[in-house]
Structure formats: C-alpha cells, structure tokens
Design an enzyme around this catalytic site. Sequence first.
Site, PDB file in Angstrom:
ATOM      1  N   ARG A  94      -6.516  20.490 -15.800  1.00  0.00           N
ATOM      2  CA  ARG A  94      -5.299  19.695 -16.017  1.00  0.00           C
ATOM      3  C   ARG A  94      -5.317  18.970 -17.368  1.00  0.00           C
ATOM      4  NH1 ARG A  94      -1.852  15.618 -12.011  1.00  0.00           N
ATOM      5  NH2 ARG A  94      -0.407  15.037 -13.658  1.00  0.00           N
ATOM      6  N   ASN A 128      -2.871  17.388 -21.944  1.00  0.00           N
ATOM      7  CA  ASN A 128      -2.985  16.289 -22.905  1.00  0.00           C
ATOM      8  C   ASN A 128      -3.017  16.767 -24.354  1.00  0.00           C
ATOM      9  OD1 ASN A 128      -3.167  14.000 -21.086  1.00  0.00           O
ATOM     10  ND2 ASN A 128      -5.067  14.958 -20.409  1.00  0.00           N
ATOM     11  N   GLU A 165       7.227  17.733 -25.495  1.00  0.00           N
ATOM     12  CA  GLU A 165       6.436  18.143 -24.322  1.00  0.00           C
ATOM     13  C   GLU A 165       6.709  19.620 -23.985  1.00  0.00           C
ATOM     14  OE1 GLU A 165       4.192  16.018 -23.325  1.00  0.00           O
ATOM     15  OE2 GLU A 165       4.993  13.979 -23.132  1.00  0.00           O
ATOM     16  N   GLU A 192      -7.122  15.826 -12.318  1.00  0.00           N
ATOM     17  CA  GLU A 192      -7.504  15.956 -13.726  1.00  0.00           C
ATOM     18  C   GLU A 192      -9.014  15.873 -13.957  1.00  0.00           C
ATOM     19  OE1 GLU A 192      -4.664  14.501 -16.737  1.00  0.00           O
ATOM     20  OE2 GLU A 192      -6.403  13.682 -17.768  1.00  0.00           O
ATOM     21  N   LYS A 218       1.462  11.444 -11.516  1.00  0.00           N
ATOM     22  CA  LYS A 218       0.803  10.330 -12.217  1.00  0.00           C
ATOM     23  C   LYS A 218       1.812   9.207 -12.374  1.00  0.00           C
ATOM     24  CE  LYS A 218      -2.466  12.583 -15.351  1.00  0.00           C
ATOM     25  NZ  LYS A 218      -2.759  12.774 -16.785  1.00  0.00           N
ATOM     26  N   HIS A 275      -1.166   9.301 -28.148  1.00  0.00           N
ATOM     27  CA  HIS A 275      -1.263   8.010 -27.454  1.00  0.00           C
ATOM     28  C   HIS A 275      -1.791   6.922 -28.390  1.00  0.00           C
ATOM     29  CE1 HIS A 275      -1.222   9.421 -22.964  1.00  0.00           C
ATOM     30  NE2 HIS A 275      -0.025   9.208 -23.439  1.00  0.00           N
ATOM     31  N   HIS A 284      -1.957  14.527 -27.213  1.00  0.00           N
ATOM     32  CA  HIS A 284      -1.899  13.159 -26.688  1.00  0.00           C
ATOM     33  C   HIS A 284      -3.067  12.279 -27.108  1.00  0.00           C
ATOM     34  CE1 HIS A 284       1.387  14.744 -24.319  1.00  0.00           C
ATOM     35  NE2 HIS A 284       1.612  13.569 -23.766  1.00  0.00           N
ATOM     36  N   ARG A 312       0.810  -1.235   0.000  1.00  0.00           N
ATOM     37  CA  ARG A 312       0.000   0.000   0.000  1.00  0.00           C
ATOM     38  C   ARG A 312       0.836   1.274   0.000  1.00  0.00           C
ATOM     39  NH1 ARG A 312      -3.507  -2.642   3.659  1.00  0.00           N
ATOM     40  NH2 ARG A 312      -5.192  -3.626   2.493  1.00  0.00           N
ATOM     41  N   LYS A 333       3.874  23.259 -15.803  1.00  0.00           N
ATOM     42  CA  LYS A 333       3.119  22.060 -15.434  1.00  0.00           C
ATOM     43  C   LYS A 333       2.641  22.154 -13.987  1.00  0.00           C
ATOM     44  CE  LYS A 333       2.792  17.097 -15.488  1.00  0.00           C
ATOM     45  NZ  LYS A 333       3.279  15.795 -15.915  1.00  0.00           N
ATOM     46  N   HIS A 387       7.515   8.126 -27.297  1.00  0.00           N
ATOM     47  CA  HIS A 387       6.358   8.866 -26.794  1.00  0.00           C
ATOM     48  C   HIS A 387       6.397  10.324 -27.292  1.00  0.00           C
ATOM     49  CE1 HIS A 387       3.210  10.268 -24.114  1.00  0.00           C
ATOM     50  NE2 HIS A 387       4.024  11.220 -23.709  1.00  0.00           N
TER      51      HIS A 387
HETATM   52  P1  NAD Z   1      12.251   6.217 -21.633  1.00  0.00           P
HETATM   53  O1  NAD Z   1      12.042   6.133 -20.190  1.00  0.00           O
HETATM   54  O2  NAD Z   1      11.913   5.031 -22.460  1.00  0.00           O
HETATM   55  O3  NAD Z   1      13.766   6.626 -21.895  1.00  0.00           O
HETATM   56  C1  NAD Z   1      14.226   6.753 -23.203  1.00  0.00           C
HETATM   57  C2  NAD Z   1      15.488   5.941 -23.490  1.00  0.00           C
HETATM   58  O4  NAD Z   1      16.624   6.643 -23.026  1.00  0.00           O
HETATM   59  C3  NAD Z   1      15.548   4.588 -22.806  1.00  0.00           C
HETATM   60  O5  NAD Z   1      16.156   3.671 -23.689  1.00  0.00           O
HETATM   61  C4  NAD Z   1      16.467   4.811 -21.619  1.00  0.00           C
HETATM   62  O6  NAD Z   1      17.124   3.652 -21.214  1.00  0.00           O
HETATM   63  C5  NAD Z   1      17.431   5.823 -22.184  1.00  0.00           C
HETATM   64  N1  NAD Z   1      18.031   6.737 -21.226  1.00  0.00           N
HETATM   65  C6  NAD Z   1      17.397   7.368 -20.209  1.00  0.00           C
HETATM   66  N2  NAD Z   1      18.213   8.268 -19.648  1.00  0.00           N
HETATM   67  C7  NAD Z   1      19.395   8.172 -20.294  1.00  0.00           C
HETATM   68  C8  NAD Z   1      20.624   8.872 -20.177  1.00  0.00           C
HETATM   69  N3  NAD Z   1      20.770   9.870 -19.310  1.00  0.00           N
HETATM   70  N4  NAD Z   1      21.637   8.534 -21.000  1.00  0.00           N
HETATM   71  C9  NAD Z   1      21.468   7.552 -21.926  1.00  0.00           C
HETATM   72  N5  NAD Z   1      20.311   6.881 -22.109  1.00  0.00           N
HETATM   73  C10 NAD Z   1      19.290   7.194 -21.292  1.00  0.00           C
HETATM   74  O7  NAD Z   1      11.417   7.406 -22.290  1.00  0.00           O
HETATM   75  P2  NAD Z   1      10.976   8.873 -21.838  1.00  0.00           P
HETATM   76  O8  NAD Z   1      10.812   9.626 -23.083  1.00  0.00           O
HETATM   77  O9  NAD Z   1      11.841   9.412 -20.771  1.00  0.00           O
HETATM   78  O10 NAD Z   1       9.559   8.638 -21.160  1.00  0.00           O
HETATM   79  C11 NAD Z   1       8.429   8.241 -21.902  1.00  0.00           C
HETATM   80  C12 NAD Z   1       7.383   7.719 -20.956  1.00  0.00           C
HETATM   81  O11 NAD Z   1       6.994   8.751 -20.051  1.00  0.00           O
HETATM   82  C13 NAD Z   1       6.117   7.254 -21.642  1.00  0.00           C
HETATM   83  O12 NAD Z   1       5.750   6.000 -21.138  1.00  0.00           O
HETATM   84  C14 NAD Z   1       5.089   8.294 -21.253  1.00  0.00           C
HETATM   85  O13 NAD Z   1       3.792   7.765 -21.235  1.00  0.00           O
HETATM   86  C15 NAD Z   1       5.586   8.718 -19.903  1.00  0.00           C
HETATM   87  N6  NAD Z   1       5.118  10.033 -19.461  1.00  0.00           N
HETATM   88  C16 NAD Z   1       4.551  10.120 -18.230  1.00  0.00           C
HETATM   89  C17 NAD Z   1       4.103  11.340 -17.757  1.00  0.00           C
HETATM   90  C18 NAD Z   1       3.523  11.448 -16.383  1.00  0.00           C
HETATM   91  O14 NAD Z   1       2.949  12.475 -16.053  1.00  0.00           O
HETATM   92  N7  NAD Z   1       3.650  10.452 -15.550  1.00  0.00           N
HETATM   93  C19 NAD Z   1       4.227  12.483 -18.551  1.00  0.00           C
HETATM   94  C20 NAD Z   1       4.841  12.368 -19.803  1.00  0.00           C
HETATM   95  C21 NAD Z   1       5.273  11.126 -20.242  1.00  0.00           C
HETATM   96 ZN    ZN Z   2       3.348  13.004 -22.773  1.00  0.00          ZN
END
Ligand code: NAD
Ligand code: ZN
Length: 357
Positions: free
Chosen positions: A227, A231, A176, A223, A134, A238, A234, A112, A213, A255
């Site tokens: 908020r 999106n 973003e 949201e 999130k 998405h 998205h 939990r 943000k 993404h």
């Molecule tokens: P990711 O986490 O897949 O990272 C991208 C790639 O870069 C991966 O291969 C990772 O291993 C590599 N990497 C990370 N840091 C590195 C570094 N410093 N040096 C070398 N390689 C590195 O992708 P992302 O773009 O960071 O995140 C995308 C995800 O985030 C999606 O799933 C999306 O839905 C989510 N997201 C969530 C929110 C939220 O509010 N929670 C908001 C936006 C996006």
């Molecule tokens: Zn996003």
Amino acid sequence: MRQLAPKLTYPVFLIDDLSELLSWIKEQPFSGIRILADENTAQFCVPKFHRKFADNEQFKIISGEHNKTLEACVPVWTWLGDTLTSRNHCLLNVGGGVVGDLGGFVAATFKRGVPFIQVPTTLLAMVDASVGGKVGIDFRHYKNQIGAFAHPKSVFIFPGFLETLPIRELRAGLAEIIKHHLIADKDAFFNLIETPEEEINLIQLIEHSIKTKASIVLQDEQEQSIRKVLNLGHTVGHALESYFLAHHPEQSLLHGEAVAVGIIAEAYLAYVMKLISPTELDNIVSLILRYFVIPVWQSFEDEDIIQLMYHDKKNKSHTILFVLLDGLGKARIDIPVEKWLIMESLRFAQSLRESEQ
Ligand code: NAD
Ligand code: ZN
C-alpha cells in the site's frame, strides 16, 4: 447507481442523482443522519440534495487544510454530543478530503465510533481520499499525524458536485490521478499525455483511480508493504505542504499541488538511480507542468523541508524512505535516499520554476 470497487468491504457507488444516496440510507438501520460540510460545500453541495435539513442536523467547519486540526474537531464532537440521541446516527461527510478526513476521524472516535458515509465533492476526494479507510488530522503542521484506519459504511460519488469546483482544485485532483497512473498503468499515463484538458473524461478517470486504489488497498489495508506505493510523490509532497502551512500560510499550496511537485522531485530521484530513463522523466515533468505551477521556496529552505521528511510515517530508524518509480506503471517501496540527493531533487524541481513557465 453503479458499484465501483465490489471487493472492498464497503460499497463505493457512482450515482447521477443524490436521491439514490437518500434511498440507500433509508434502507439502512440508522436512526438518523447528520451532515458535516464546510462553508463552500454547505453553499454549493448540500442544496443539491433537494431536501431540507434541520439546523441541528448539519454542521459547518471552516474550509482549508489549516483547519484539519484537533481544535477543529472539538466543536464537531460537541455538536454530535448535543444532538445525537443514539450511536446509530450516521454522519455524512459532504466535502473534500479535509471534511472527509476530519469527519471520518471525528466519527471513528466519538463514543468509540459512529457510522459515517463519505460523500466526496472534490475530484481529489473522489479519486483518492474517500476510499481506503484512512481518516485523521494534522498535528503541529505535520500531516496526518493523528488518525485511524476506519471504514465508512459507504462512499457515494456524485460527479455533479464538480460543476462548482474551482479549476485549481480540479487540477489538484489530477495529481493523485497521475500518481495512480504512474504506479499502476503506463498506458493510461500516456493516454493522459495525449489528451488535451478539455477532452479529459473525468468519470472514466474517477472509475479508473478508484479501481487502482481499491486493488492496492485490498492487498494491504494497514499499509505494511504494498500500500505504500500510494505514497508516491508524498514524501516530498507532505513535507512541502507542512512547510507552507507552517511558514507561508498566506501562499497556499494545495495538497494536490504539493504532490505534483513531489512527483517531479521523486521522479528525478528514480532517474538518478537509473530506475527510469531521461525520456520517462521528461514525460512526467511535461505532464505535470501542463497543469501545475512550481511554488517558490528558497534554496536555503531545502534543509527545513528535509527535516520535515523525518516525520514521514513511512520512515524507519531515522532514514528517509521513498517510494520510487521502477519504470512507468510500477513502483518500489522503502528506498533510502541520501540527504544530498534529496536536496538535488528539490533543486531540480525548483529549476523548472521559471524556465518552463
Ligand atoms: P479540501 O477538502 O480542502 O477542498 C478543497 C476546497 O474546495 C475547499 O475550499 C472546499 O471548501 C472546496 N470545495 C469542495 N468541494 C467543492 C465543490 N463541489 N464546489 C466548490 N467548492 C468546493 O481539499 P481536497 O483536495 O479535497 O483534499 C485534500 C485533503 O485530503 C488533504 O488533507 C489530504 O491529506 C487528504 N487526503 C486524504 C487521503 C486519504 O486516504 N484519507 C488521500 C488523499 C488526500
Ligand atoms: Zn495525497
């Protein structure tokens, strides 16, 4: 160490040395820490702490969106179960949005809830994913279908991590940032248009995005209304991401890249609805095309992509609802759009595929 969004209930720190993070942790009542990374962040980022972590203190998941799944959570829960002696250990999610979303979800649900800290290592995670509370995973290729609102104990942004980030991932983060500019700051959007890539000040953009943000999230944490503007891009983004995950896993679509295409398609909708001018549409398209390549899909697949939009969490009673720009720097939420027009917007995005590249 500077706090970027003081009104949030948890601190978001910008640091130039990771020792500041370790010192902050020492002052907290945690009985220990655990580090979650993926193979890339384990190789490139964890060593930057200049501290040796014991084997049982760290765990690696396999990188990539296709691993943001329930199956990938199981070994992490198992590791926590085997190694945590109390619920007072803190999980440090050292990675991009995938590690942050999955690690946050694992922490929020294990017994939990155990405390967690977001340590974003991609530009995208620094400007967006690590802030806002999130957490979650994809389910049956549908994006973020299982998850929770859960606050980290803190977020630590160390821009030094970006030194090893591939350029394609860096640009994905710009999507973003452009989104934040479009929904909240017209001047910043035009500044970005006028700034060549090599002159971009990433730290300034990170700070600006987090402030944008945070100020939106603070008005509507769960949201229910405002908020939703976050999106923008998205609904289409998405759906495209899910489509490529399910049908073209070999042709990866990040993404941020999916959101970039989504911003173009949704800007086209705003233009058709006379919410933005043709010149404003042109500005958006040319900025996005400077940094992104439009992926290939076939026109007959548009219907599948639209079907995926019906799974969007923002929808009500089987109507696809969009966030649309209302001029630059402002957006409207919950706008229903008919299927034929959504199809047209996908075709518009596709028409930019060869002509401009
Ligand atoms: P990711 O986490 O897949 O990272 C991208 C790639 O870069 C991966 O291969 C990772 O291993 C590599 N990497 C990370 N840091 C590195 C570094 N410093 N040096 C070398 N390689 C590195 O992708 P992302 O773009 O960071 O995140 C995308 C995800 O985030 C999606 O799933 C999306 O839905 C989510 N997201 C969530 C929110 C939220 O509010 N929670 C908001 C936006 C996006
Ligand atoms: Zn996003």
